[in-house]
Design an enzyme around this catalytic site. Structure first.
Site, PDB file in Angstrom:
ATOM      1  N   ASP A   1       1.632  -4.124  -9.450  1.00 35.78           N
ATOM      2  CA  ASP A   1       1.376  -5.477  -9.962  1.00 35.78           C
ATOM      3  C   ASP A   1       1.741  -5.594 -11.436  1.00 35.78           C
ATOM      4  O   ASP A   1       2.462  -6.508 -11.850  1.00 35.78           O
ATOM      5  CB  ASP A   1      -0.103  -5.847  -9.784  1.00 35.78           C
TER       6      ASP A   1
ATOM      7  N   HIS B   1       0.834  -1.208   0.000  1.00 32.19           N
ATOM      8  CA  HIS B   1       0.000   0.000   0.000  1.00 32.19           C
ATOM      9  C   HIS B   1       0.870   1.260   0.000  1.00 32.19           C
ATOM     10  O   HIS B   1       0.500   2.275   0.577  1.00 32.19           O
ATOM     11  CB  HIS B   1      -0.989  -0.013   1.174  1.00 32.19           C
TER      12      HIS B   1
ATOM     13  N   GLY C   1      -8.076 -14.866  -7.209  1.00 33.25           N
ATOM     14  CA  GLY C   1      -8.489 -14.021  -6.088  1.00 33.25           C
ATOM     15  C   GLY C   1      -7.582 -14.146  -4.877  1.00 33.25           C
ATOM     16  O   GLY C   1      -7.981 -13.865  -3.754  1.00 33.25           O
TER      17      GLY C   1
ATOM     18  N   GLY D   1      -4.579 -12.646  -4.375  1.00 33.87           N
ATOM     19  CA  GLY D   1      -3.655 -11.552  -4.094  1.00 33.87           C
ATOM     20  C   GLY D   1      -2.305 -11.759  -4.764  1.00 33.87           C
ATOM     21  O   GLY D   1      -1.334 -11.097  -4.425  1.00 33.87           O
ATOM     22  N   LEU D   2      -2.238 -12.691  -5.716  1.00 33.58           N
ATOM     23  CA  LEU D   2      -0.988 -12.868  -6.476  1.00 33.58           C
ATOM     24  C   LEU D   2      -1.143 -12.280  -7.878  1.00 33.58           C
ATOM     25  O   LEU D   2      -0.438 -12.644  -8.809  1.00 33.58           O
ATOM     26  CB  LEU D   2      -0.595 -14.346  -6.548  1.00 33.58           C
TER      27      LEU D   2
HETATM   28  C1  GLA Z   1      -3.010  -4.380  -4.995  1.00 38.87           C
HETATM   29  C2  GLA Z   1      -2.839  -3.263  -6.002  1.00 38.87           C
HETATM   30  C3  GLA Z   1      -1.397  -2.716  -5.969  1.00 38.87           C
HETATM   31  C4  GLA Z   1      -0.969  -2.373  -4.547  1.00 38.87           C
HETATM   32  C5  GLA Z   1      -1.282  -3.523  -3.586  1.00 38.87           C
HETATM   33  C6  GLA Z   1      -1.013  -3.157  -2.150  1.00 38.87           C
HETATM   34  O1  GLA Z   1      -2.249  -5.494  -5.348  1.00 38.87           O
HETATM   35  O2  GLA Z   1      -3.139  -3.700  -7.300  1.00 38.87           O
HETATM   36  O3  GLA Z   1      -1.294  -1.604  -6.822  1.00 38.87           O
HETATM   37  O4  GLA Z   1      -1.557  -1.194  -4.124  1.00 38.87           O
HETATM   38  O5  GLA Z   1      -2.631  -3.949  -3.688  1.00 38.87           O
HETATM   39  O6  GLA Z   1       0.342  -2.945  -1.950  1.00 38.87           O
END
Ligand code: GLA
Length: 410
Positions: A197, A57, A147, A149-150
């Site tokens: 990402d 973040h 879903g 977070g990867l």
């Molecule tokens: C998601 C968003 C990224 C980043 C992360 C948190 O993956 O796509 O841009 O903000 O959350 O670090």
């Protein structure tokens, strides 16, 4: 849960990647032929997923991030058409069948489901003046847990951009592909994500993490030399959708805190503040919640800089301690963890041989990333897996991962 059950929830994806890629090419080309009639003129591609080691973040706050591309990701087969039609099929959502659309109707629709991601990228190319001359058939097969977070969605975005460049010769760099992917996610799919990402995926380099300054997109590759340890990802199996999570809310809390700080400090982003400067000016923030959010953004950015420094000095232990501190800050100040991620991390911390452990990605479910000594990996998976099942009521999945390259033609 007995040992056997723990065992079947562990998938070691660290070996045989090239072979897996080779076999996967045959599998997806055969499936493409089955779904779309034949595979004449079809071409196979791959784009990775990513894991962020530290710097969470911070990317939409002008700070640093430290992600790496993985050897798991999204495989795709595409073929040009001689009309404007778009036909999509995903082996991960077979129940949805073939989803049709057209270059003449590049708009997001709820029922278009996952196809809003490739469509968004096509839309973004056109917005940037690159007219797509014809439609295509596109089939995907991802081995990133969906879903989790990867970054399965960013992987699809970069893959789509890569295919469009390959097919139509658009003059864009991999960094442009990252920016176009982010633009499409922000403007077409309504998630105000930062650049991390898509950048990590488009610019991935085997064996290296990317130390990226999101303020100006300057970056350097840092080798990840863990000697006798590996990166282990634990997937909470709590599904997370950024769009319906509190992601956009956190982002706007930070923006408001920044505006308040700008009344007393000459800064363009929270990432410009040191811890000391933040402490000196923080009273300008008029809410306790926003103060906590901004504190996380500032301290996490500084932690990321320190962590990369530690790695350069081969101090993996300090790197791990900074990962742990990152999780505490995400739990207590940014409040994006939740019982699932906290359980995985807090149980990981109890295991001898765990160098560091934290949530990774947006949070609110998804995955944790840990650095675990080789000799402790089995114990780690067993004891964290059992404790998680007992407390949460369903199992977590574990992945021993390798750092891979960016997108490619297979
Ligand atoms: C998601 C968003 C990224 C980043 C992360 C948190 O993956 O796509 O841009 O903000 O959350 O670090």
């Amino acid at each position: 849960m007995d040992d056997y059950e723990v065992c079947i929830h562990m998938r070691n994806v660290s070996t045989g990647t090239e072979m897996e890629g080779y076999l996967m090419k045959d599998v997806i080309l055969a499936k493409f032929a089955e779904v779309f009639g034949d595979k004449e003129g079809a071409k196979a591609f791959f784009a990775p997923g990513r894991v962020n080691m530290i710097g969470e973040h911070t990317d939409y706050n002008g700070g640093h991030v430290f992600p790496c591309a993985l050897t798991i990701g999204t495989y795709g087969v595409a073929r040009k058409r001689d009309d404007n039609k778009l036909r999509f099929y995903s082996m991960n959502f077979e129940q949805l069948g073939v989803i049709e659309s057209s270059l003449d109707d590049l708009k997001p629709y709820k029922e278009a489901n996952w196809t809003n991601y490739p469509k968004g990228v096509m839309w973004a190319f056109e917005q940037k003046g690159m007219k797509i001359p014809c439609g295509m058939d596109l089939m995907l097969n991802g081995n990133i847990p969906n879903g989790s977070g990867l970054s399965s969605s960013a992987s699809v975005e970069v893959l789509t951009g890569y295919i469009l460049r390959d097919f139509f010769g658009f003059d864009v760099t991999n960094q442009d592909l990252a920016l176009i992917g982010q633009f499409s996610e922000n403007k077409f799919n309504g998630v105000n994500c930062g650049i991390m990402d898509q950048f990590a995926i488009a610019m991935g380099k085997e064996g290296h993490a990317i130390f990226l300054d999101t303020a100006d997109l300057s970056y350097e590759y840092a080798p990840i030399k863990l000697e006798n340890a590996k990166i282990v990802i634990a997937c909470s199996n709590k599904k997370r959708g950024l769009g319906d999570s509190k992601y956009n809310e956190r982002r706007s809390e930070c923006e408001t805190a920044l505006a308040e700080l700008q009344t007393v400090a000459d800064i363009k982003s929270l990432g410009e503040l040191t811890e000391e400067a933040f402490e000196a000016h923080k009273s300008a923030i008029k809410s306790d919640i926003r103060m906590k959010r901004a504190k996380h953004a500032v301290y996490e950015n500084q932690r990321t800089v320190k962590a990369v420094e530690a790695l350069k000095n081969n101090d993996v232990k300090l790197f791990g301690q900074l990962m742990n501190a990152s999780h505490v800050s995400l739990r207590d100040d940014y409040e994006v963890t939740g019982i699932e991620l906290d359980t995985l991390v807090e149980e990981a911390w109890k295991v001898d041989g765990v160098i560091g452990s934290r949530m990774t990605g947006a949070g609110f479910g998804g995955c944790t990333v840990s650095i675990v000594e080789d000799k402790a990996i089995d114990t780690f998976i067993d004891s964290v897996g059992k404790a998680y099942l007992q407390k949460i009521g369903y199992a977590a999945d574990f992945y021993v991962v390798e750092i891979g390259d960016g997108p490619c033609v297979l």
